[in-house]
Design an enzyme around this catalytic site. Structure first.
Site, PDB file in Angstrom:
ATOM      1  N   LYS A 254       0.851  -1.207   0.000  1.00 57.69           N
ATOM      2  CA  LYS A 254       0.000   0.000   0.000  1.00 57.69           C
ATOM      3  C   LYS A 254       0.879   1.247   0.000  1.00 57.69           C
ATOM      4  O   LYS A 254       1.711   1.429   0.889  1.00 57.69           O
ATOM      5  CB  LYS A 254      -0.915  -0.011   1.232  1.00 57.69           C
ATOM      6  CG  LYS A 254      -1.697   1.282   1.473  1.00 57.69           C
ATOM      7  CD  LYS A 254      -2.645   1.152   2.677  1.00 57.69           C
ATOM      8  CE  LYS A 254      -3.318   2.484   3.026  1.00 57.69           C
ATOM      9  NZ  LYS A 254      -4.199   2.395   4.216  1.00 57.69           N
ATOM     10  N   ASP A 259      -2.709   9.975   4.126  1.00 53.94           N
ATOM     11  CA  ASP A 259      -4.108   9.572   4.301  1.00 53.94           C
ATOM     12  C   ASP A 259      -4.820  10.546   5.223  1.00 53.94           C
ATOM     13  O   ASP A 259      -4.710  10.463   6.443  1.00 53.94           O
ATOM     14  CB  ASP A 259      -4.165   8.145   4.880  1.00 53.94           C
ATOM     15  CG  ASP A 259      -5.593   7.646   5.020  1.00 53.94           C
ATOM     16  OD1 ASP A 259      -6.518   8.291   4.489  1.00 53.94           O
ATOM     17  OD2 ASP A 259      -5.785   6.584   5.661  1.00 53.94           O
ATOM     18  N   LYS A 266     -10.295  12.288   9.007  1.00 49.58           N
ATOM     19  CA  LYS A 266      -9.868  11.823  10.325  1.00 49.58           C
ATOM     20  C   LYS A 266      -9.992  12.973  11.334  1.00 49.58           C
ATOM     21  O   LYS A 266      -9.897  14.132  10.947  1.00 49.58           O
ATOM     22  CB  LYS A 266      -8.410  11.334  10.247  1.00 49.58           C
ATOM     23  CG  LYS A 266      -8.244  10.036   9.466  1.00 49.58           C
ATOM     24  CD  LYS A 266      -6.803   9.596   9.402  1.00 49.58           C
ATOM     25  CE  LYS A 266      -6.639   8.335   8.568  1.00 49.58           C
ATOM     26  NZ  LYS A 266      -7.216   7.130   9.184  1.00 49.58           N
ATOM     27  N   ASP A 277       1.439   6.001   5.789  1.00 44.66           N
ATOM     28  CA  ASP A 277       0.506   5.094   5.117  1.00 44.66           C
ATOM     29  C   ASP A 277       1.067   4.499   3.812  1.00 44.66           C
ATOM     30  O   ASP A 277       0.369   3.790   3.104  1.00 44.66           O
ATOM     31  CB  ASP A 277      -0.819   5.833   4.863  1.00 44.66           C
ATOM     32  CG  ASP A 277      -2.033   4.943   5.059  1.00 44.66           C
ATOM     33  OD1 ASP A 277      -1.881   3.861   5.674  1.00 44.66           O
ATOM     34  OD2 ASP A 277      -3.124   5.314   4.590  1.00 44.66           O
ATOM     35  N   ASP A 336     -12.254   6.748   4.143  1.00 43.69           N
ATOM     36  CA  ASP A 336     -11.023   6.474   4.890  1.00 43.69           C
ATOM     37  C   ASP A 336     -10.605   5.003   4.773  1.00 43.69           C
ATOM     38  O   ASP A 336      -9.501   4.639   5.177  1.00 43.69           O
ATOM     39  CB  ASP A 336     -11.220   6.865   6.361  1.00 43.69           C
ATOM     40  CG  ASP A 336      -9.900   7.036   7.104  1.00 43.69           C
ATOM     41  OD1 ASP A 336      -8.844   7.049   6.432  1.00 43.69           O
ATOM     42  OD2 ASP A 336      -9.926   7.162   8.338  1.00 43.69           O
ATOM     43  N   GLU A 338      -9.508   3.455   2.307  1.00 48.27           N
ATOM     44  CA  GLU A 338      -9.019   3.618   0.931  1.00 48.27           C
ATOM     45  C   GLU A 338      -7.937   2.611   0.555  1.00 48.27           C
ATOM     46  O   GLU A 338      -7.750   2.298  -0.616  1.00 48.27           O
ATOM     47  CB  GLU A 338      -8.482   5.051   0.735  1.00 48.27           C
ATOM     48  CG  GLU A 338      -7.040   5.305   1.203  1.00 48.27           C
ATOM     49  CD  GLU A 338      -6.808   5.073   2.699  1.00 48.27           C
ATOM     50  OE1 GLU A 338      -7.792   5.146   3.461  1.00 48.27           O
ATOM     51  OE2 GLU A 338      -5.671   4.804   3.086  1.00 48.27           O
ATOM     52  N   ARG A 340      -7.702  -0.634   1.037  1.00 52.56           N
ATOM     53  CA  ARG A 340      -8.237  -1.850   0.419  1.00 52.56           C
ATOM     54  C   ARG A 340      -8.657  -1.590  -1.023  1.00 52.56           C
ATOM     55  O   ARG A 340      -8.648  -2.499  -1.850  1.00 52.56           O
ATOM     56  CB  ARG A 340      -9.398  -2.370   1.277  1.00 52.56           C
ATOM     57  CG  ARG A 340     -10.534  -1.381   1.406  1.00 52.56           C
ATOM     58  CD  ARG A 340     -11.472  -1.723   2.555  1.00 52.56           C
ATOM     59  NE  ARG A 340     -10.864  -1.498   3.862  1.00 52.56           N
ATOM     60  CZ  ARG A 340     -11.415  -1.850   5.009  1.00 52.56           C
ATOM     61  NH1 ARG A 340     -12.607  -2.426   5.028  1.00 52.56           N
ATOM     62  NH2 ARG A 340     -10.808  -1.619   6.147  1.00 52.56           N
TER      63      ARG A 340
HETATM   64  N1  BES Z   1      -4.374   4.247   7.069  1.00 52.39           N
HETATM   65  C1  BES Z   1      -5.468   3.903   7.871  1.00 52.39           C
HETATM   66  C2  BES Z   1      -5.157   2.850   8.918  1.00 52.39           C
HETATM   67  C3  BES Z   1      -4.108   3.157   9.950  1.00 52.39           C
HETATM   68  C4  BES Z   1      -4.482   3.448  11.245  1.00 52.39           C
HETATM   69  C5  BES Z   1      -2.757   3.078   9.660  1.00 52.39           C
HETATM   70  C6  BES Z   1      -3.523   3.690  12.210  1.00 52.39           C
HETATM   71  C7  BES Z   1      -1.808   3.325  10.622  1.00 52.39           C
HETATM   72  C8  BES Z   1      -2.179   3.631  11.903  1.00 52.39           C
HETATM   73  C9  BES Z   1      -6.612   3.346   7.010  1.00 52.39           C
HETATM   74  O1  BES Z   1      -6.680   3.845   5.722  1.00 52.39           O
HETATM   75  C10 BES Z   1      -7.897   3.667   7.700  1.00 52.39           C
HETATM   76  O2  BES Z   1      -8.142   4.803   7.937  1.00 52.39           O
HETATM   77  N2  BES Z   1      -8.679   2.642   7.995  1.00 52.39           N
HETATM   78  C11 BES Z   1      -9.943   2.810   8.625  1.00 52.39           C
HETATM   79  C12 BES Z   1     -10.886   1.766   8.066  1.00 52.39           C
HETATM   80  C13 BES Z   1     -12.297   1.903   8.517  1.00 52.39           C
HETATM   81  C14 BES Z   1     -12.888   3.191   8.028  1.00 52.39           C
HETATM   82  C15 BES Z   1     -13.081   0.717   8.000  1.00 52.39           C
HETATM   83  C16 BES Z   1      -9.773   2.606  10.134  1.00 52.39           C
HETATM   84  O3  BES Z   1      -8.965   1.780  10.552  1.00 52.39           O
HETATM   85  O4  BES Z   1     -10.443   3.308  10.882  1.00 52.39           O
HETATM   86 ZN    ZN Z   2      -4.862   4.467   4.915  1.00 42.99          ZN
HETATM   87 ZN    ZN Z   3      -7.741   5.656   5.569  1.00 44.37          ZN
END
Ligand code: BES
Ligand code: ZN
Ligand code: ZN
Length: 490
Positions: A254, A259, A266, A277, A336, A338, A340
């Site tokens: 990735k 992000d 966020k 990220d 968020d 994104e 996947r």
């Molecule tokens: N990049 C984030 C995940 C992340 C969180 C990486 C903490 C490093 C440290 C990812 O893109 C994300 O925001 N995922 C969401 C998914 C949810 C909306 C289903 C999450 O984990 O809240």
């Molecule tokens: Zn992310």
């Molecule tokens: Zn994200």
């Protein structure tokens, strides 16, 4: 770092680093006054004999400027990870006291094979000595360190092989740390492309870049959708390392260079770290660098989908339905989620056009994985027992550890859509249950699981650390590089 090997300790170095098991005599034969001093220190609890404790002193008329004694604990408990950690004690001491050279008996007094101990000791030294100080106006003076390992001549050749592997792996890991620590104002998709192209200087590496136009022509619309709110064009990068007559394994990382969360932005104050990220991309770049320098006799394909997740008038919106490269439609429930999306297009494209036997994807995919495992293991799901076993072993040996999550049938419909084929966030229950697993479920819908062995590794915790520990610094850890290097070494 200069590393030499010789049969005796080298009195020309500044520091003598001596390892001591918990039942060893206190160097009575080596030096009486040192032995007496240690005995006193043990009584006063200034020196303890559990693993990792240290004691430093000078001895009169010694050729060394200083002596550092490192407790190695019980001999039967010494393992390759403890060797890395013991080396960290030495580097820490040298840097604090401004010494730049040492000699040590630690490798010599262990029973491990020369190759594994040489590799681990070198990793421990070089990983410990990493700093990211390029944006500091005042930098510490850090002369190159020199190490002299005491080791029998008869086994020095194998030790040196381990040392050279350790150097390659540690340099590649430190390179990945640099990429992740570098801010997102610098590390853009075009920067990742330039780094990939640098790797193609190696005669066995070819790099191919898919531009925005090609992504549009071929219909990688999920990657395009995530990048729609950014001024930087997305890219899909292929790094082909070919060093075998047949067969091929793909590693996919990735590469979200920042992000923000997109319209599902966020919370304020909670995304300064989101330059991390692209840690999966850094792991792929670092691993290809390592395997090419190690001369691994395999064909390995590195794939990096890379873009920014930002917001503007063209950015993708919650509720938008996008058709992926493989034809499936996805309703964007949360902008968020994104990672996947870009991985879905990347795995589908790589599988269809390169037909790898194995696909391993690495991603800072979910906060849920950090909640589940914290910072000291990556979580993964996998459809093949042999592959998962190899990953766990490579993780334990390298200490870039992975922990397998279940991938039960009951999870498999969590991402099903109602007006589309799929949703990018689970809508079952509160939507957040088993978040690290459902992220994997989504990606798996873009892999032909009957044909391809696949593992999805969520590195969100260990890729970017909140504090320094052992030989890892605060922030980027280069997570994934050691895991995959050990995996490919086999
Ligand atoms: N990049 C984030 C995940 C992340 C969180 C990486 C903490 C490093 C440290 C990812 O893109 C994300 O925001 N995922 C969401 C998914 C949810 C909306 C289903 C999450 O984990 O809240
Ligand atoms: Zn992310
Ligand atoms: Zn994200």
């Amino acid at each position: 770092m200069k590393i030499n090997v010789q049969e005796s300790l080298d009195t020309k170095q500044e520091v003598l680093a001596l390892g001591l098991y918990d039942d060893n005599e206190l160097f009575n034969k080596f030096n009486e006054s040192l032995s007496k001093e240690l005995e006193e220190a043990i009584k006063k609890k200034a020196f303890e004999r559990e693993f990792g404790k240290t004691y430093s002193t000078t001895i009169k008329d010694s050729l060394y400027k200083s002596i550092l004694v490192i407790s190695l604990g019980k001999k039967q408990d010494l393992n390759i990870e403890r060797i890395r950690r013991a080396m960290q004690r030495i580097v820490d001491y040298l840097r604090k006291r401004k010494y730049s050279s040492f000699t040590t008996n630690i490798l010599n007094i262990s029973d491990m094979t020369p190759k594994e101990i040489g590799r681990a000791a070198t990793e421990g030294l070089m990983l410990s000595d990493y700093v990211f100080d390029k944006y500091k106006s005042k930098k510490d003076d850090r002369p190159e360190l020199k190490a002299v390992f005491q080791y029998p001549d008869s086994k020095a050749k194998e030790l040196l092989e381990g040392i050279s592997q350790g150097k390659i792996i540690a340099e590649a890991t430190n390179y990945a740390k640099d990429l992740v620590n570098e801010p997102a104002i610098v590390v853009t998709p075009e920067y990742i492309e330039a780094e990939a192209k640098k790797l193609s200087k190696h005669p066995k590496i070819k790099v191919k870049i898919m531009s925005k136009k090609e992504l549009q022509q071929k219909g990688l619309n999920l990657l395009l959708a995530v990048s729609a709110g950014s001024d930087h064009d997305p890219r899909l990068i292929f790094i082909e390392y070919n060093n075998a007559p047949k067969g091929m394994n793909a590693i996919i990382g990735k590469g979200i260079t920042f992000d923000s969360g997109g319209y599902d932005i966020k919370p304020a104050g909670q995304f300064a770290d989101m330059k991390c990220d692209m840690s999966g991309a850094a792991a792929v770049l670092g691993t290809i660098k390592a395997v090419s320098e190690l001369g691994i006799k395999q064909n390995i394909l590195g794939v990096i989908p890379t873009c920014e997740n930002l917001i503007n008038g063209s950015a993708v919106k919650p509720g938008d339905i996008i058709q992926a490269y493989n034809g499936k439609t996805v309703e964007i429930m949360n902008t968020d989620a994104e990672g996947r999306l870009i991985l879905a297009d990347a795995v589908a494209y790589a599988e269809k056009n390169y037909k790898p036997e194995t696909i391993i994807d690495l991603a800072t995919l979910t906060g849920a994985c950090v909640v589940a495992l914290g910072y000291y293991a990556s979580g993964f799901v996998c459809n093949d027992e042999k592959l998962s076993g190899s990953l766990v072993k490579a993780g334990n040996d390298s200490y870039d550890r992975v922990w397998q999550f279940p991938f039960y049938e009951e999870y498999q419909d969590n991402m099903d859509g109602d007006i589309s084929d799929l949703k990018n966030m689970s809508v079952k229950g509160k939507g957040r249950e088993a978040g690290a697993i459902t992220g994997g479920v989504f990606i798996s819908k873009f892999v032909n699981l009957d044909k391809t062995k696949w593992a999805h590794i969520d590195i969100a915790g260990p890729a970017f650390l909140p504090e320094a520990k052992e030989y890892n610094q605060k922030y980027a850890s280069g997570c994934g590089v050691r895991l995959l290097s050990y995996y490919f070494i086999g």
